[in-house]
Design an enzyme around this catalytic site. Structure first.
Site, PDB file in Angstrom:
ATOM      1  N   GLY A  53       0.788  -1.227   0.000  1.00  8.80           N
ATOM      2  CA  GLY A  53       0.000   0.000   0.000  1.00  8.80           C
ATOM      3  C   GLY A  53       0.818   1.275   0.000  1.00  8.80           C
ATOM      4  O   GLY A  53       0.260   2.366  -0.070  1.00  8.80           O
ATOM      5  N   HIS A  54       2.146   1.177   0.055  1.00  6.39           N
ATOM      6  CA  HIS A  54       2.991   2.385   0.178  1.00  6.39           C
ATOM      7  C   HIS A  54       4.174   2.308  -0.775  1.00  6.39           C
ATOM      8  O   HIS A  54       5.304   2.148  -0.328  1.00  6.39           O
ATOM      9  CB  HIS A  54       3.485   2.515   1.616  1.00  6.39           C
ATOM     10  CG  HIS A  54       3.993   3.880   1.965  1.00  6.39           C
ATOM     11  ND1 HIS A  54       5.305   4.260   1.790  1.00  6.39           N
ATOM     12  CD2 HIS A  54       3.367   4.956   2.486  1.00  6.39           C
ATOM     13  CE1 HIS A  54       5.461   5.496   2.210  1.00  6.39           C
ATOM     14  NE2 HIS A  54       4.307   5.942   2.634  1.00  6.39           N
ATOM     15  N   PHE A  55       4.126   2.457  -1.927  1.00  2.00           N
ATOM     16  CA  PHE A  55       2.996   2.625  -2.836  1.00  2.00           C
ATOM     17  C   PHE A  55       3.120   1.534  -3.877  1.00  2.00           C
ATOM     18  O   PHE A  55       4.243   1.266  -4.310  1.00  2.00           O
ATOM     19  CB  PHE A  55       3.043   4.010  -3.488  1.00  2.00           C
ATOM     20  CG  PHE A  55       3.005   5.132  -2.467  1.00  2.00           C
ATOM     21  CD1 PHE A  55       1.802   5.532  -1.914  1.00  2.00           C
ATOM     22  CD2 PHE A  55       4.164   5.758  -2.049  1.00  2.00           C
ATOM     23  CE1 PHE A  55       1.760   6.572  -0.980  1.00  2.00           C
ATOM     24  CE2 PHE A  55       4.125   6.791  -1.107  1.00  2.00           C
ATOM     25  CZ  PHE A  55       2.931   7.196  -0.569  1.00  2.00           C
TER      26      PHE A  55
END
EC number: 4.2.1.59
Length: 150
Positions: A53-55
């Protein structure tokens, strides 16, 4: 005159820190001197869960986790300097001041975490920390940790 470096492997690190996967962020201690400094390694792998999620399209190691790695290094140095934890004791990350992020850390990087002991008073220890990749500072901060029972 050669000075032998003091090191810690992952088993020794786990004896002092309560963190485990995915939050144990110190892979190895490559040198330390009680009440002076500690240098540690964090290998950054694309397989770490934060990168989903990052990224997803441009994975960047979160700055807050760089600070957490520095905080874990301060805990290790504090325990080595002032005695191992009792069964119900650990060092809590108490504060961070002046954090600066200078360059992104990406999968494949090897961070060298360097913390320097500044002072200790009433169970609260102060440190100066830097994280480096390829010899360049990627993050710097002043950190405090507090030894407390839980």
């Amino acid at each position: 005159m050669t000075t032998e470096k003091k090191t810690m492997n992952i088993s020794e690190i786990q004896e002092l820190l309560p963190h485990r996967y995915p939050f144990l962020l110190i892979d190895r201690v490559i040198d330390f001197q009680e009440e002076k400094y500690l240098h540690a390694i964090k290998n950054v792998s694309v397989n770490e869960p934060q990168f989903t999620g990052h990224f997803p399209q441009l994975p960047v190691f979160p700055g807050v986790l760089i600070l957490e790695a520095m905080a874990q290094a301060t805990g290790l140095l504090a325990f080595k300097s002032f005695g191992a934890p009792t069964e119900n004791e650990l060092y809590y990350f108490a504060s961070v001041d002046g954090a600066k992020f200078r360059k992104p850390v990406v999968p494949g990087d090897q961070m060298i975490i360097e913390v320097e002991f500044l002072k200790e008073r009433r169970g609260i220890a102060a440190f100066k920390g830097v994280a480096k990749v390829d010899g360049e500072v990627v993050c710097s901060a002043e950190l405090k940790c507090a030894r407390r029972e839980f």
